[in-house]
Scaffold this active site. Sequence first.
Site, PDB file in Angstrom:
ATOM      1  N   LYS A   1       0.865  -1.114  -0.055  1.00 27.61           N
ATOM      2  CA  LYS A   1       0.075   0.022  -0.124  1.00 27.61           C
ATOM      3  C   LYS A   1       0.819   1.274   0.138  1.00 27.61           C
ATOM      4  CE  LYS A   1      -4.098  -1.800   0.039  1.00 27.61           C
ATOM      5  NZ  LYS A   1      -5.136  -1.691  -1.166  1.00 27.61           N
TER       6      LYS A   1
ATOM      7  N   GLU B   1      -9.775   5.779   2.797  1.00 30.28           N
ATOM      8  CA  GLU B   1     -10.847   4.513   3.347  1.00 30.28           C
ATOM      9  C   GLU B   1      -9.920   3.530   3.742  1.00 30.28           C
ATOM     10  OE1 GLU B   1     -10.222   4.992   0.323  1.00 30.28           O
ATOM     11  OE2 GLU B   1      -9.612   2.910  -0.143  1.00 30.28           O
TER      12      GLU B   1
ATOM     13  N   SER C   1       1.376  -9.882  -0.813  1.00 30.96           N
ATOM     14  CA  SER C   1       1.360  -8.361  -0.956  1.00 30.96           C
ATOM     15  C   SER C   1       1.490  -7.802   0.440  1.00 30.96           C
ATOM     16  CB  SER C   1      -0.161  -8.279  -1.362  1.00 30.96           C
ATOM     17  OG  SER C   1      -1.181  -8.851  -0.553  1.00 30.96           O
TER      18      SER C   1
END
Lengths: 261, 396
Positions: free
Chosen positions: B93, B115, B377
């Site tokens: 991210k 969010e 991830s």
Amino acid sequence: MIPQDTYPSIVPFLTCGWPSPEGFLASVRGLAKVGCPYFEVGFPFSDPIADGPTIQLTSSEALEAGMNLKMCFELTAQATRESGIPAVAMTYANLVYHLGLNEFCQRLKEAGGEGLIVPDLSFEESEPVKEACNRHDLHLVSFLAPTTAAERRREVAAAAQGFLYLVAVRGVTGGAGASGPELQQLITDAKAAAACPVLVGFGVRGPEQVMDILKAGADGAIVGSALLEKVRAAGTDGASIEKAVEEFLGPLVQACGATPA
Amino acid sequence: MQALKQWPDARGRFGEFGGRFVPETLHAALTQLEEQYRAVAQDEEFQAELRSELKDFSGRPTPLTRATRLEKAWGGPRIWLKREDLNHTGSHKLNNCLGQVLLARRLGKKRIIAETGAGQHGVATATVCARYGLPCVVYMGAEDVRRQALNVYRMRLLGAEVRPVESGAKTLKDATNEAMRDWVATVDSTHYIIGSVVGPHPFPMMVRDFQSVIGEEVKEQLGRLPDRVIACVGGGSNAAGIFYPFVEDESVKLVGVEAGGLSSEIGEHCRSLSAGSPGILHGARTYLLQTEGQVSATHSLSAGLDYPGVGPEHSFWKDSGRVIYESVGDKDAIKAFQEVARCEGIIAALESSHAYAWASQNAGKFPDEKDWVICSSGRGDKDVAEVERLTEEVNS
């Protein structure tokens, strides 16, 4: 097509089937009685990103109580038939596309609809929906916001049909009150470029605000969240809801100088 | 037919998907964002600053680790793990957040909102806001606040305000609704760092580009083309980032793994691509789980995959046949979570565990394939308590 010669006026917004099918019909009776020329009917959607807490809640309550698109068309048909005034539907793009543009517009027209408002349909994405609306003698309403740049204001206003919807505030429905020089400028720009009536919505709550909006040159105001809060406070009884709607909208309609029917 | 890497078109469309379905109030901000983004994409100074932050702050490039014990257990191709879990903050991210915060500064925005589902994007956003001294508000579904308590605390430590969202199912979709409403009201001063390849144009393109560093590094590190690349898909940002650099390499098979949840019944999974239909949510036309036009409830034990929509470019890749989308259920994800921990010493996020699970079930079926890359991830520390709770439920 949305009436063009009944202004200045108040256009109320109701969530279809809320607080109950009967309560919704009672609200429509009340707003017709005080002289509103037509009403906006919100077809509830699960993810109403342009709406504030009041309409989010009425929408989710209506859906939980079992409202669906088919019932929305049926109830709208009943409301327009009983009240003798037309409706303009407001809903989100997914519902319109889900049914198919042609079928949605056809059923809306059959239900006594004269126009369609889709708050998440940007001007750039609107062409197919507008074509479908116009094929069925419906207007597709466009929006201007305080953040809309000058050139775009002219472009959107010039292409507007039915009425031009001015978003009074940065924010979602039911937010802080609409007034001030920014709104004045928006109304002036809209009136200069639009061939259709110009209505102000988002955050309209009382008669003084309505008078300010009219003084600034608009043709009327749209009232949603404040009206739904009055309906909620009136409880579940149809007669109480009808009376609450009359009592709240009456002074707003009077502020427009319109005569109750 | 336009080359796959050339999308979106000028209207933000990936074929028939994508676009910009937003309230008029946001139009100006999205137009400005698109213009600025197209400018910085060509701006060497901006790109150098981003590269430097990715290297010195985030620790890129992340390793490509060979997983020999998994190879032995699964019996098939060589398994390579792209270690996005080793990025600073523990997931992919941050790649996107660093790009977007630098862009927000160019736009002169003074406040950041985001969010978050699992909390990984919220933590990454809170991190870049701390680094650049910007106030940060993160919207998070109340159910996710409960499931991801560790990440909530991390965000607060980093100085962000976490606002629990009580509407709907209280998960990622509802948090996204609320962030969009905030943005509509504050658009002059605020930049919205969307955490996935979703939302109105230009977000899906921009987030994909910022995440493409993942696939670009894989290409360089492996030194040849892999046979297959496997990544989990919720909104789809890690998958888009690792797939995009390979979409025009026809020999490379791409597999996106959605959350199969508890069952194939609507409401019990998050298989937007493999079980949904085209619709419009959060500003874009894309595959969507819906019933009579209302967005459906979803379920996955993994909060980061618990979303009824998906990035519009994935919808395009699905319909064009370029990427295969499969799914893996809750139980198999937990099994893979445990297997990867024991075999490789990596506690992977439950999201990534879906990609591992698919690889585990399918590695033996492709004897001719030599190299598989799995996008690992994120790290799974945040999930340990939830897995403990769920496995105790099973055992008791």
